[in-house]
Write an enzyme that holds these catalytic residues in place. Structure first.
Site, short mmCIF file in Angstrom:
data_model
loop_
_atom_site.label_atom_id
_atom_site.label_comp_id
_atom_site.label_asym_id
_atom_site.label_seq_id
_atom_site.Cartn_x
_atom_site.Cartn_y
_atom_site.Cartn_z
NE ARG A 81 0.81 0.20 10.62
CZ ARG A 81 -0.32 0.61 10.17
NH1 ARG A 81 -0.91 0.52 8.96
NH2 ARG A 81 -0.99 1.57 10.90
CE LYS A 183 0.24 5.50 11.31
NZ LYS A 183 -0.20 6.23 10.12
CD GLU A 219 1.29 4.52 1.17
OE1 GLU A 219 -0.20 4.68 1.64
OE2 GLU A 219 2.09 4.32 1.96
#
Ligand code: PLP
Length: 338
Positions: A81, A183, A219
């Site tokens: 990720r 992220k 989210e």
């Protein structure tokens, strides 16, 4: 030997542990990297991380097992990720196998800070990368710092998992084709105000809808959403602006293969939430935070209960935590020994 800390009452706050790993990228390559006791960075005032948000990070944990060994949970998923986050922001990529090696070095060097088995606490690891060097134009940096530090953190729920209430936010944390799936710090900066507003109204955090149509759940604060329908289907949203949660994909697998539930990754319309008998937020920090009630404009919708945790949520939580601390057999490749 472990440090003399009140292991059962740790929160989630910065603690300076002994060693962090640091590696520098210059002239097209990463150096070997080293462990250092210095927790301060000295960087150019022109660093792209400071002006243009060219930075990204990861969050993961190391768990002490009953036999005293230490488990990492799916660390290659974090490495992968982070690679995607770097690619999205045009940053140098830190090789995935070296990422996992560096995480292990940091855990070993700080072994005395890994909480004892049975306390529910774990060692949180924060890998991050920043664009540095003398720049000022809006362009990708030529130099980067990759670092990993560690700190012991407590179990999110002292005295057992408890549901809490959330509120649907009018703000977006990410744009439709923006950086929601990466992220990167900018997403979190954008979430500070909605998070503060939610907390000032006594909610745990903000729930974000899809930034394009504002009709679908995306989210829950810094966590993914899942719901269990009245006919026992594990449902979780799918969208290019959601951060792909490693916890969420682990729960999806466990729901299907250990709890024998049907699973579905797709649209979760906010107008359809009464299909769920249980709901939760999931991520590395909390594992699962059960959602008691959700405020949607003027309506307050209760899922299972505002005070009790639903049975499916409880089973998912026990299965995942059991795997992380080594009490329950893990699926192939999920546990990496330090
Ligand atoms: C925005 C956001 N969504 C979801 C998650 C959960 O991801 P993971 O399960 O990989 O920790 C996090 C935490 O890392 C997050 O910051």
């Amino acid at each position: 030997m472990t440090k003399d800390l009140d292991w059962e009452n740790l929160g989630f706050s910065y603690i300076k542990t002994d060693y962090r790993f640091i590696s520098r990228y210059k002239d097209g390559e990463w150096d070997e990297g080293e462990l250092t006791t210095d927790n301060q960075l000295h960087i150019s005032e022109g660093s792209t991380a400071l002006h243009y948000g060219q930075q990204c990070f990861e969050g993961m944990k190391a768990y002490r097992t009953e036999d005293g060994s230490i488990n990492l949970f799916r660390p290659y998923e974090n490495a992968s990720r982070m690679k995607k986050s770097c690619e999205r922001l045009l940053m140098a990529v830190y090789p995935e196998d070296k990422f996992v090696e560096a995480v292990k070095k940091v855990v070993r060097a700080n072994e005395e800070w890994v909480p004892p088995y049975g306390t529910g606490s774990s060692l949180y690891l924060r890998p991050y990368m920043i664009g540095v060097g003398d720049n000022i134009g809006i362009k990708s940096a030529d130099e980067y710092i990759f670092s990993i530090f560690a700190m012991p953190v407590g179990s999110y729920f002292k005295g057992g998992m408890k549901p809490s209430n959330f509120v649907v936010s009018g703000y977006d944390r990410a744009a439709p084709k923006g950086t929601g799936a990466a992220k990167v710090g900018g997403n979190y900066a954008a979430s500070l105000l909605p998070g503060k507003e939610a907390k000032s109204r006594s909610f745990s955090d903000a729930v974000y809808l899809d930034p394009e149509t504002h009709t679908k759940i995306e989210e829950v604060g810094a966590a993914n959403f899942f719901g269990i329908t009245k006919d026992d289907v594990f449902v979780t949203p799918k969208s290019p602006s959601i951060l792909p949660s490693i916890t969420k994909y682990s729960l999806l697998w466990l729901a299907e293969n250990r709890l024998n539930l049907d699973t579905l990754e797709g649209d979760v319309y906010i107008s359809d939430i009464d299909q769920f008998k249980e709901a939760g937020a999931c991520g590395t920090a909390a594992v699962i935070a059960p959602i008691g009630g959700l405020q949607v404009e003027d309506d307050f919708h209760v899922f299972y209960s505002e005070t009790e945790v639903g049975p499916v949520t409880k089973r998912l939580y026990n299965e995942l935590v059991g795997i992380q601390f080594g009490d329950i057999a893990a699926p192939e490749g999920w546990i990496e020994k330090v």
